[in-house]
Scaffold this motif. Sequence first.
Motif, PDB file in Angstrom:
ATOM      1  N   VAL A  56      59.885  11.637  23.126  1.00 15.47           N
ATOM      2  CA  VAL A  56      59.885  12.661  24.164  1.00 15.47           C
ATOM      3  C   VAL A  56      59.750  14.026  23.491  1.00 15.47           C
ATOM      4  O   VAL A  56      60.621  14.451  22.742  1.00 15.47           O
ATOM      5  CB  VAL A  56      61.155  12.584  25.036  1.00 15.47           C
ATOM      6  CG1 VAL A  56      61.138  13.686  26.088  1.00 15.47           C
ATOM      7  CG2 VAL A  56      61.258  11.214  25.696  1.00 15.47           C
ATOM      8  N   ASP A  65      58.994  16.914  25.358  1.00 14.39           N
ATOM      9  CA  ASP A  65      59.539  17.918  26.260  1.00 14.39           C
ATOM     10  C   ASP A  65      60.061  17.202  27.500  1.00 14.39           C
ATOM     11  O   ASP A  65      59.473  16.218  27.952  1.00 14.39           O
ATOM     12  CB  ASP A  65      58.456  18.929  26.643  1.00 14.39           C
ATOM     13  CG  ASP A  65      59.027  20.153  27.331  1.00 14.39           C
ATOM     14  OD1 ASP A  65      60.198  20.506  27.064  1.00 14.39           O
ATOM     15  OD2 ASP A  65      58.313  20.758  28.149  1.00 14.39           O
ATOM     16  N   GLU A  95      62.750  14.991  29.812  1.00 11.84           N
ATOM     17  CA  GLU A  95      63.606  13.814  29.657  1.00 11.84           C
ATOM     18  C   GLU A  95      62.993  12.693  30.468  1.00 11.84           C
ATOM     19  O   GLU A  95      62.443  12.925  31.543  1.00 11.84           O
ATOM     20  CB  GLU A  95      65.005  14.143  30.182  1.00 11.84           C
ATOM     21  CG  GLU A  95      66.001  13.022  30.064  1.00 11.84           C
ATOM     22  CD  GLU A  95      67.384  13.453  30.529  1.00 11.84           C
ATOM     23  OE1 GLU A  95      68.140  13.991  29.711  1.00 11.84           O
ATOM     24  OE2 GLU A  95      67.671  13.248  31.732  1.00 11.84           O
ATOM     25  N   ARG A 101      64.701  14.965  25.148  1.00 14.10           N
ATOM     26  CA  ARG A 101      63.742  15.676  24.298  1.00 14.10           C
ATOM     27  C   ARG A 101      64.134  15.521  22.836  1.00 14.10           C
ATOM     28  O   ARG A 101      65.300  15.664  22.464  1.00 14.10           O
ATOM     29  CB  ARG A 101      63.738  17.156  24.673  1.00 14.10           C
ATOM     30  CG  ARG A 101      62.785  17.984  23.851  1.00 14.10           C
ATOM     31  CD  ARG A 101      62.791  19.418  24.329  1.00 14.10           C
ATOM     32  NE  ARG A 101      61.787  20.161  23.629  1.00 14.10           N
ATOM     33  CZ  ARG A 101      62.009  21.257  22.940  1.00 14.10           C
ATOM     34  NH1 ARG A 101      63.230  21.760  22.883  1.00 14.10           N
ATOM     35  NH2 ARG A 101      61.035  21.873  22.326  1.00 14.10           N
ATOM     36  N   SER A 142      60.361   9.943  35.214  1.00 16.20           N
ATOM     37  CA  SER A 142      60.900  11.250  34.851  1.00 16.20           C
ATOM     38  C   SER A 142      61.085  12.050  36.132  1.00 16.20           C
ATOM     39  O   SER A 142      60.132  12.280  36.868  1.00 16.20           O
ATOM     40  CB  SER A 142      59.973  11.998  33.897  1.00 16.20           C
ATOM     41  OG  SER A 142      60.533  13.261  33.583  1.00 16.20           O
ATOM     42  N   ALA A 148      57.935  15.314  32.061  1.00 15.66           N
ATOM     43  CA  ALA A 148      58.111  15.237  30.618  1.00 15.66           C
ATOM     44  C   ALA A 148      56.757  15.107  29.934  1.00 15.66           C
ATOM     45  O   ALA A 148      55.772  14.679  30.543  1.00 15.66           O
ATOM     46  CB  ALA A 148      58.986  14.035  30.246  1.00 15.66           C
TER      47      ALA A 148
END
Length: 129
Positions: free
Chosen positions: A55, A57, A59, A77, A93, A97
Amino acid sequence: MSENPINLQSVLDGFDAVWSPRIVDTVNDYDIRLARFAGEHVWHVHEDTDEFFLVLDGEIEIGLREPAGERVVTVARGSVFVVPRGTFHKPSSKAGAAVLLVEPTGTLSVGDQHEEVPDHVDVTVGHRV
């Protein structure tokens, strides 16, 4: 394989489609893919390969169907998670993300088996940038 560095943020800035991975490079027989996640994907399984998630950016949540039952793993992240081959899983998400994935070249985004694919999920082996 690229002969020059690839700026991942520039690739991410170049598309906004969710669940439509972009192939940024290849290592041996594996694609390095970038994808935007938002909402829910589809329950699916890759029978013969693990699936690596990093990840970048936001979650993500990954639902897993395991012998002991279903569970959800939250991947924040900067964190990685590997879904073992043969495990039904469903990424999602809530807030969106950006995710880097590593999968064998030619791996279908909805796996070898899957439930009905909604219109917002791109059934693809990735789009080369």
